[in-house]
Structures are given as C-alpha cells and as structure tokens.
Design an enzyme around this catalytic site. Sequence first.
Site, PDB file in Angstrom:
ATOM      1  N   SER A  46       0.816  -1.215   0.000  1.00  0.00           N
ATOM      2  CA  SER A  46       0.000   0.000   0.000  1.00  0.00           C
ATOM      3  C   SER A  46       0.849   1.264   0.000  1.00  0.00           C
ATOM      4  CB  SER A  46      -0.880  -0.004   1.253  1.00  0.00           C
ATOM      5  OG  SER A  46      -1.323   1.300   1.579  1.00  0.00           O
ATOM      6  N   GLY A  47       0.452   2.215  -0.824  1.00  0.00           N
ATOM      7  CA  GLY A  47       1.125   3.514  -0.807  1.00  0.00           C
ATOM      8  C   GLY A  47       0.829   4.276   0.473  1.00  0.00           C
ATOM      9  N   LEU A  48      -0.432   4.210   0.897  1.00  0.00           N
ATOM     10  CA  LEU A  48      -0.823   4.904   2.128  1.00  0.00           C
ATOM     11  C   LEU A  48       0.001   4.409   3.309  1.00  0.00           C
ATOM     12  CD1 LEU A  48      -2.694   6.658   3.917  1.00  0.00           C
ATOM     13  CD2 LEU A  48      -4.261   4.710   4.011  1.00  0.00           C
ATOM     14  N   ASP A  58       0.416  10.394   2.209  1.00  0.00           N
ATOM     15  CA  ASP A  58       0.204   9.628   0.968  1.00  0.00           C
ATOM     16  C   ASP A  58       0.120  10.615  -0.200  1.00  0.00           C
ATOM     17  OD1 ASP A  58      -0.350   7.608  -0.833  1.00  0.00           O
ATOM     18  OD2 ASP A  58      -2.420   7.305  -0.163  1.00  0.00           O
ATOM     19  N   ASP A  85       1.390  -0.772  -5.044  1.00  0.00           N
ATOM     20  CA  ASP A  85       0.593   0.428  -5.276  1.00  0.00           C
ATOM     21  C   ASP A  85       1.524   1.457  -5.916  1.00  0.00           C
ATOM     22  OD1 ASP A  85      -0.873   2.731  -5.189  1.00  0.00           O
ATOM     23  OD2 ASP A  85      -1.337   2.621  -3.037  1.00  0.00           O
ATOM     24  N   ASP A  87       0.778   4.280  -7.235  1.00  0.00           N
ATOM     25  CA  ASP A  87       0.220   5.638  -7.278  1.00  0.00           C
ATOM     26  C   ASP A  87      -0.039   6.040  -8.740  1.00  0.00           C
ATOM     27  OD1 ASP A  87       0.303   5.705  -4.527  1.00  0.00           O
ATOM     28  OD2 ASP A  87       2.221   6.737  -4.425  1.00  0.00           O
ATOM     29  N   GLU A 114      -2.916   4.581 -10.922  1.00  0.00           N
ATOM     30  CA  GLU A 114      -4.220   5.253 -10.874  1.00  0.00           C
ATOM     31  C   GLU A 114      -4.231   6.464 -11.790  1.00  0.00           C
ATOM     32  OE1 GLU A 114      -3.609   5.480  -6.677  1.00  0.00           O
ATOM     33  OE2 GLU A 114      -3.727   7.661  -6.635  1.00  0.00           O
ATOM     34  N   LYS A 120       0.057  12.707  -6.172  1.00  0.00           N
ATOM     35  CA  LYS A 120      -1.306  12.233  -5.900  1.00  0.00           C
ATOM     36  C   LYS A 120      -1.752  12.627  -4.491  1.00  0.00           C
ATOM     37  CE  LYS A 120      -2.337   8.973  -3.717  1.00  0.00           C
ATOM     38  NZ  LYS A 120      -2.442   7.535  -3.977  1.00  0.00           N
ATOM     39  N   ASN A 122      -4.507  10.994  -1.454  1.00  0.00           N
ATOM     40  CA  ASN A 122      -5.270   9.799  -1.115  1.00  0.00           C
ATOM     41  C   ASN A 122      -6.737   9.966  -1.504  1.00  0.00           C
ATOM     42  OD1 ASN A 122      -6.992   8.137   1.072  1.00  0.00           O
ATOM     43  ND2 ASN A 122      -5.048   7.108   0.703  1.00  0.00           N
ATOM     44  N   SER A 123      -7.342   8.884  -1.964  1.00  0.00           N
ATOM     45  CA  SER A 123      -8.716   8.918  -2.482  1.00  0.00           C
ATOM     46  C   SER A 123      -9.754   9.344  -1.446  1.00  0.00           C
ATOM     47  CB  SER A 123      -9.095   7.543  -3.015  1.00  0.00           C
ATOM     48  OG  SER A 123      -8.231   7.160  -4.055  1.00  0.00           O
ATOM     49  N   ARG A 158      -6.166   1.665 -12.336  1.00  0.00           N
ATOM     50  CA  ARG A 158      -7.142   2.039 -11.304  1.00  0.00           C
ATOM     51  C   ARG A 158      -7.950   3.244 -11.756  1.00  0.00           C
ATOM     52  NH1 ARG A 158      -5.358   3.126  -5.073  1.00  0.00           N
ATOM     53  NH2 ARG A 158      -6.688   4.927  -4.609  1.00  0.00           N
ATOM     54  N   HIS A 189     -12.430   1.879  -7.800  1.00  0.00           N
ATOM     55  CA  HIS A 189     -12.399   2.307  -6.395  1.00  0.00           C
ATOM     56  C   HIS A 189     -13.632   3.145  -6.066  1.00  0.00           C
ATOM     57  CE1 HIS A 189     -10.736   2.467  -2.560  1.00  0.00           C
ATOM     58  NE2 HIS A 189      -9.822   3.404  -2.684  1.00  0.00           N
TER      59      HIS A 189
HETATM   60  C1  SPV Z   1      -3.489   2.395  -0.653  1.00  0.00           C
HETATM   61  O1  SPV Z   1      -3.589   1.432   0.117  1.00  0.00           O
HETATM   62  O2  SPV Z   1      -2.547   3.178  -0.625  1.00  0.00           O
HETATM   63  C2  SPV Z   1      -4.528   2.626  -1.654  1.00  0.00           C
HETATM   64  C3  SPV Z   1      -5.890   2.314  -1.343  1.00  0.00           C
HETATM   65  O3  SPV Z   1      -4.217   3.155  -2.688  1.00  0.00           O
HETATM   66  S1  SPV Z   1      -6.653   3.768  -0.815  1.00  0.00           S
HETATM   67  O4  SPV Z   1      -5.993   4.231   0.379  1.00  0.00           O
HETATM   68  O5  SPV Z   1      -8.035   3.396  -0.613  1.00  0.00           O
HETATM   69  O6  SPV Z   1      -6.562   4.785  -1.867  1.00  0.00           O
HETATM   70 MG    MG Z   2      -2.523   4.213  -2.547  1.00  0.00          MG
END
Ligand code: SPV
Ligand code: MG
Length: 294
Positions: A46-48, A58, A85, A87, A114, A120, A122-123, A158, A189
């Site tokens: 995971s990027g986060l 993130d 991930d 990004d 994505e 980026k 975070n979503s 993504r 997502h």
């Molecule tokens: C991550 O785990 O970094 C993701 C998922 O990209 S989210 O945090 O939902 O964007």
């Molecule tokens: Mg991410």
Amino acid sequence: SHAGMTRFAALRREIMSSEISFLMEAHDGLSAKIVEEAGFRGVWASGLTTSAALGLRDSNEASWTQVLDQLEYMADATRLPILVDGDTGHGNFNNVRRFVRKLGERGLAGVCIEDKLFPKTNSFIGEGQALADIEEFCGRIKAGKDSQVDDDFVLIARVEALISGLGMAEALRRAEAYHQAGADAILIHSKRSTAEEILAFTRAWGNRAPLVIVPTMYYATPTAVYREAGISTVIWANHLLRSALVAMRETAARIAEDESLMRVEGQVASVQEVFRLVGNAELEQAERQYLPAR
Ligand code: SPV
Ligand code: MG
C-alpha cells in the site's frame, strides 16, 4: 499453492483466475512476513501505509527510489507475490517505464497505477480530485506494459472516476479505454459506505477484464456478495498498519504511565519471536557452514 511458479506467474494467476483472491496489505519486510504466515497468497504494498510507516503523507512525499527500497525489503522478506501500489506511476509515461522495469528487476510481481496527477492525494481526502486525461493515462499503461521485464508481470489500471464524483458512465468509459490500452485488470475504487456503485459497475462491466476492489469504506459488505458478483481480487488495504498503530500506542501509554515493563511483557511478542520471524535460525545454520569452527 504457487509451488514452482515465478512470483510474476503467481500474481498473474491470482488476478486472472475466476476464483476470488485476497491481497493483504504490508508496508515493510516484517509486515510482509506476517501476511505470508497468515496464509495469504499475495501482498498489497500500500502507498498509504508504506508512506505512513515512514511518517509521511500519501502524497508522493517519499521519492520513487525511496519507495523502491522499501519494496525491496518486502520482496526479500517474503516469497509471496507483491502487487505494488504505484500511485500515478510517479510522473508521465517515461517515469512509468523506468518504475515498471525497476519493480520487475527487484522481484515485485505487479503494479497498480491510478488515473490521477502527480503528486497524488489519497482517495479519501477531499472531493472532486482532478483526473488524468484518458489518452495520456493510456500512454502510461502502454509504456508500462512495454517495459515489463517478465511476460507475467501484472499491470492494473485504477479508475478514480467514482471517487472524483464523475459518475458511472465516465468510470466505464475510462475502464474500457484502459482495458484497450493493455491493462491486465481494472481496479475500480469507491469511497461510499456501501458497495452499491461497485456492484453496479461490475454488472455493467461484465467479464471484459478482471476487477479488483478495495472495500475499506464499504467494509460491511459480506465477501459472498463479491464472490457472486464475479470480483477477481479483494484488497484488504491498510489493516496491518492500523492494527499496529493501536497496539503500539497502547504499549507506549502503559510503559509511560507505569514506568515499568511489568504490565506489557505478557502482551507483546517475545524477543525470541522476533528472532524467529526474521530467520535467525537460518543464520545460525549458515554460520556453522561458513565460519571457521571454534
Ligand atoms: C493504498 O492502500 O494506498 C490505496 C488504497 O491506494 S486507498 O488508500 O483506498 O486509496
Ligand atoms: Mg494508494
């Protein structure tokens, strides 16, 4: 099992098979080992959480080579295939080319990119994040596929259209374009608290390419629903970091309050367990093999 397969082939099988698969988040070598010991067949880097574990946001604050180094620790710590991930791909098509090549060289089995802009966000932050131009993002996908060092390397595109509030038609239009550009699968997502829009997308999508989902916000949906809908892969995206955070905070608070280890000793992993997890037994064996006998 993945016996006898490369990690590229193993991830490809998880993503492409008609059976549902699960990827569990890890953010460093130790958490990757924990994912493997829990019996998962693949890791989500995971990027986060990789950022958060470094104390960063993130938002591409870690440079792509710093991320690559973290990923290498994960790949060394587990034999499981790792989906990275990626990004936005850290820039334009050219940055994606170099990133994908380096991932493959270091044993990372696949990447998800994505359709947003570097740096980026975070979503789950804010509304209406700007998306990449479709054609430009398709160029990133093609460039990534043309740069993979193994034929089984997996590139997932993504779609952030639902996150950005652009609606179902735009999400489907983008997914189809990314599929045509050569993405191996589509990650759709959503940040809604129910899976409704994800299931509507899945119905409209049909079986054009495997679908990957991240049910962080719609966590209450039973997994049977995804199985019936034909979802390929579910990513449990951040739960090892979030559980570690609670555990670390409790331990720190107890020790601070008590000025003693007495209450925590029975609650934390033993030092022996840390040695076991990082493979000290193998080192002892290697020392007998390679060090002069004393
Ligand atoms: C991550 O785990 O970094 C993701 C998922 O990209 S989210 O945090 O939902 O964007
Ligand atoms: Mg991410």
